[in-house]
Design a protein around this motif. Sequence first.
Motif, PDB file in Angstrom:
ATOM      1  N   HIS A   1       0.831  -1.198   0.000  1.00 23.76           N
ATOM      2  CA  HIS A   1       0.000   0.000   0.000  1.00 23.76           C
ATOM      3  C   HIS A   1       0.870   1.256   0.000  1.00 23.76           C
ATOM      4  O   HIS A   1       0.629   2.192  -0.775  1.00 23.76           O
ATOM      5  N   CYS A   2       1.884   1.279   0.863  1.00 21.41           N
ATOM      6  CA  CYS A   2       2.793   2.441   0.910  1.00 21.41           C
ATOM      7  C   CYS A   2       3.513   2.621  -0.418  1.00 21.41           C
ATOM      8  O   CYS A   2       3.665   3.743  -0.920  1.00 21.41           O
ATOM      9  N   GLN A   3       3.978   1.510  -0.977  1.00 27.15           N
ATOM     10  CA  GLN A   3       4.716   1.593  -2.237  1.00 27.15           C
ATOM     11  C   GLN A   3       3.827   2.135  -3.357  1.00 27.15           C
ATOM     12  O   GLN A   3       4.265   2.946  -4.182  1.00 27.15           O
ATOM     13  N   ALA A   4       2.568   1.684  -3.358  1.00 24.61           N
ATOM     14  CA  ALA A   4       1.629   2.184  -4.372  1.00 24.61           C
ATOM     15  C   ALA A   4       1.343   3.675  -4.146  1.00 24.61           C
ATOM     16  O   ALA A   4       1.277   4.463  -5.105  1.00 24.61           O
ATOM     17  N   SER A   5       1.189   4.071  -2.879  1.00 29.60           N
ATOM     18  CA  SER A   5       0.939   5.491  -2.575  1.00 29.60           C
ATOM     19  C   SER A   5       2.072   6.368  -3.069  1.00 29.60           C
ATOM     20  O   SER A   5       1.847   7.437  -3.647  1.00 29.60           O
ATOM     21  N   ILE A   6       3.294   5.939  -2.797  1.00 28.78           N
ATOM     22  CA  ILE A   6       4.437   6.768  -3.141  1.00 28.78           C
ATOM     23  C   ILE A   6       4.599   6.821  -4.661  1.00 28.78           C
ATOM     24  O   ILE A   6       4.922   7.860  -5.234  1.00 28.78           O
ATOM     25  N   GLU A   7       4.333   5.690  -5.304  1.00 27.44           N
ATOM     26  CA  GLU A   7       4.405   5.642  -6.764  1.00 27.44           C
ATOM     27  C   GLU A   7       3.379   6.612  -7.380  1.00 27.44           C
ATOM     28  O   GLU A   7       3.704   7.396  -8.271  1.00 27.44           O
ATOM     29  N   ASN A   8       2.155   6.545  -6.875  1.00 31.21           N
ATOM     30  CA  ASN A   8       1.104   7.436  -7.385  1.00 31.21           C
ATOM     31  C   ASN A   8       1.436   8.892  -7.148  1.00 31.21           C
ATOM     32  O   ASN A   8       1.238   9.744  -8.019  1.00 31.21           O
ATOM     33  N   PHE A   9       1.935   9.170  -5.955  1.00 29.55           N
ATOM     34  CA  PHE A   9       2.252  10.557  -5.635  1.00 29.55           C
ATOM     35  C   PHE A   9       3.390  11.074  -6.518  1.00 29.55           C
ATOM     36  O   PHE A   9       3.311  12.174  -7.086  1.00 29.55           O
ATOM     37  N   LEU A  10       4.447  10.274  -6.649  1.00 29.32           N
ATOM     38  CA  LEU A  10       5.571  10.686  -7.498  1.00 29.32           C
ATOM     39  C   LEU A  10       5.112  10.865  -8.946  1.00 29.32           C
ATOM     40  O   LEU A  10       5.486  11.825  -9.623  1.00 29.32           O
ATOM     41  N   ASP A  11       4.281   9.932  -9.395  1.00 26.16           N
ATOM     42  CA  ASP A  11       3.748  10.025 -10.758  1.00 26.16           C
ATOM     43  C   ASP A  11       2.983  11.335 -10.953  1.00 26.16           C
ATOM     44  O   ASP A  11       3.090  11.984 -11.998  1.00 26.16           O
ATOM     45  N   SER A  12       2.254  11.742  -9.928  1.00 25.74           N
ATOM     46  CA  SER A  12       1.448  12.966 -10.048  1.00 25.74           C
ATOM     47  C   SER A  12       2.304  14.225  -9.950  1.00 25.74           C
ATOM     48  O   SER A  12       1.908  15.284 -10.431  1.00 25.74           O
ATOM     49  N   ARG A  13       3.467  14.144  -9.308  1.00 19.48           N
ATOM     50  CA  ARG A  13       4.273  15.335  -9.110  1.00 19.48           C
ATOM     51  C   ARG A  13       5.468  15.458 -10.051  1.00 19.48           C
ATOM     52  O   ARG A  13       6.045  16.536 -10.186  1.00 19.48           O
ATOM     53  N   LEU A  14       5.884  14.354 -10.673  1.00 22.79           N
ATOM     54  CA  LEU A  14       6.928  14.462 -11.698  1.00 22.79           C
ATOM     55  C   LEU A  14       6.310  15.128 -12.924  1.00 22.79           C
ATOM     56  O   LEU A  14       5.168  14.843 -13.280  1.00 22.79           O
ATOM     57  N   PRO A  15       7.059  16.021 -13.592  1.00 27.85           N
ATOM     58  CA  PRO A  15       6.479  16.708 -14.747  1.00 27.85           C
ATOM     59  C   PRO A  15       6.040  15.707 -15.816  1.00 27.85           C
ATOM     60  O   PRO A  15       6.668  14.662 -15.997  1.00 27.85           O
ATOM     61  N   SER A  16       4.961  16.054 -16.498  1.00 25.88           N
ATOM     62  CA  SER A  16       4.413  15.212 -17.553  1.00 25.88           C
ATOM     63  C   SER A  16       5.368  15.154 -18.745  1.00 25.88           C
ATOM     64  O   SER A  16       6.107  16.100 -19.016  1.00 25.88           O
ATOM     65  N   VAL A  17       5.342  14.027 -19.465  1.00 27.30           N
ATOM     66  CA  VAL A  17       6.171  13.927 -20.675  1.00 27.30           C
ATOM     67  C   VAL A  17       5.589  14.760 -21.817  1.00 27.30           C
ATOM     68  O   VAL A  17       6.207  14.886 -22.874  1.00 27.30           O
ATOM     69  N   ASP A  18       4.413  15.331 -21.605  1.00 28.47           N
ATOM     70  CA  ASP A  18       3.861  16.266 -22.595  1.00 28.47           C
ATOM     71  C   ASP A  18       4.477  17.657 -22.446  1.00 28.47           C
ATOM     72  O   ASP A  18       4.236  18.549 -23.262  1.00 28.47           O
ATOM     73  N   CYS A  19       5.218  17.833 -21.375  1.00 26.79           N
ATOM     74  CA  CYS A  19       5.717  19.152 -21.023  1.00 26.79           C
ATOM     75  C   CYS A  19       7.173  19.298 -21.478  1.00 26.79           C
ATOM     76  O   CYS A  19       7.999  18.408 -21.248  1.00 26.79           O
TER      77      CYS A  19
END
Lengths: 297, 297
Positions: B11-29
């Motif tokens: 659960h923690c690993q999934a949370s951190i993955e999701n959070f990092l995914d949401s805060r790392l800049p998009s590849v569209d940028c």
Amino acid sequence: MTADFQSWASHCQASIENFLDSRLPSVDCVPVRLHQAMRYAVLGGGKRVRPLLAFAAGELGQADVASVTVVAAAVELIHAYSLVHDDMPCMDNDVLRRGKPTCHVEFDEATALLTGDSLQTLAFELVAEKQLTEDAKTQLSMIRQLANASGSRGMAGGQAFDLDNVGKTLALPELEFMHIHKTGALIRAAVMLGAHCSNRLNDEQLNQLDHFAKCVGLAFQVVDDLLDAEATTATLGKTAGKDAENNKPTYVSIMGVREARERAEKLQQDADRILREFGDAALRLRQVTDFIIKREF
Amino acid sequence: MTADFQSWASHCQASIENFLDSRLPSVDCVPVRLHQAMRYAVLGGGKRVRPLLAFAAGELGQADVASVTVVAAAVELIHAYSLVHDDMPCMDNDVLRRGKPTCHVEFDEATALLTGDSLQTLAFELVAEKQLTEDAKTQLSMIRQLANASGSRGMAGGQAFDLDNVGKTLALPELEFMHIHKTGALIRAAVMLGAHCSNRLNDEQLNQLDHFAKCVGLAFQVVDDLLDAEATTATLGKTAGKDAENNKPTYVSIMGVREARERAEKLQQDADRILREFGDAALRLRQVTDFIIKREF
């Protein structure tokens, strides 16, 4: 350039040098070689343009000088880290900086890599120092501003965009996009962090200053391109003519020398117009702008 | 390893993955390649040991999970940046990391350099996010702790000390000095930043946790040395046996496999003794410690 400005600038430069000297780790401290390299990369050189802007913006709001010194040093550390990394063989592969061998030449590549890394860290350590502003929340927002200006959507992003486009033809808007990030963002941070050390400026004034800083940031880059195209290595203290040699797009390569000069002058006029609204309080900002735009040519 | 722990850790690993995914800049940028490389270096891999420690320390003080997620992500970004830079040709020259080509192999050296730089910046941007703690001053002190743990007197300093001593014979105290900095400092930061997200722990408890984190940090490194000496490349997901090949001093090279194992167990006992004082609230910290020290051997 008035004598008054020169003595003010010298005083600021000495302050920032002393402060950085006091906050960079001692060479008696392990790991010795890394600390030698950090001091080598930061001390004893550079015009300290970003600190001068921070000090001048601080004066505009009558900010506490000790606080402004800290943020000025932090911005300069980010700048110094970027130079160390940009000079490395995998980036610009430059051997001369401020008239001295670049960090990876004087030391070695691994040390240069860690030097840049550690200088960046020290910058954030400094801006998190106790009580730079009355309200700790303002200080947190200053840290976010510095991070925004430095990261992949700021300075480092501009450098990446630059590398992606070596050898390609850029239109003016793309060139400006690059410079707004590569050098403009940190110059803007210097002005805004200096200003935020004061609590006397309202949101409208801060917005005006931000716009001023954007103009100065771009003008700075136009002048840099002109200097690179025109100056000799001896005058510049770094390898001259590298941009043309590397086929890098510059204001000069896109618009030629005359138009690039006109562009710099236009940006200066825009900057001056904003500063006029602030009256005499903006004296130092006006002088620093002149200093930046009229250097050496 | 209980099923309960495994599901908590997942659960923690999934949370951190999701959070990092949401805060790392998009590849569209723009710059696209840099943002691709940042995501490549951070997402989809790693045991997330440091975030697990932060989450477990946060649980000890019943801290707000959203705040702990932010600091856990920041520590992981610092870790990820250090891996990208350490793998580069001028440092460890490694081609495999977490079973994938290293960042400079998948992209290029210049991009890897900027990727590490930008990940470090993003880490500080995250910890300066609004309102992680009730008191903004505590948050500023957390930023200083993260900087201290990362810079030339922390992780980067440990790496520099390591490079300075390749091929030399180190005594145990020097080896421990290196590890306390190179990996220990950031592990300690993970625990302490997680704990500081709570306001229920007193200074004595925070000191005890700090001591616990030092033991775990060292134990982690002893186990890493053992894994490198014993495991195959396939099991490890990175090139195995590199330490011996590079003639790097390790716990195994200094004390041999058996003594190194005993050292890891002793450190675990010290860590356990501290956690016992906290009673049931330390369940997760106890489990994460087991997970760190008993992995794969």
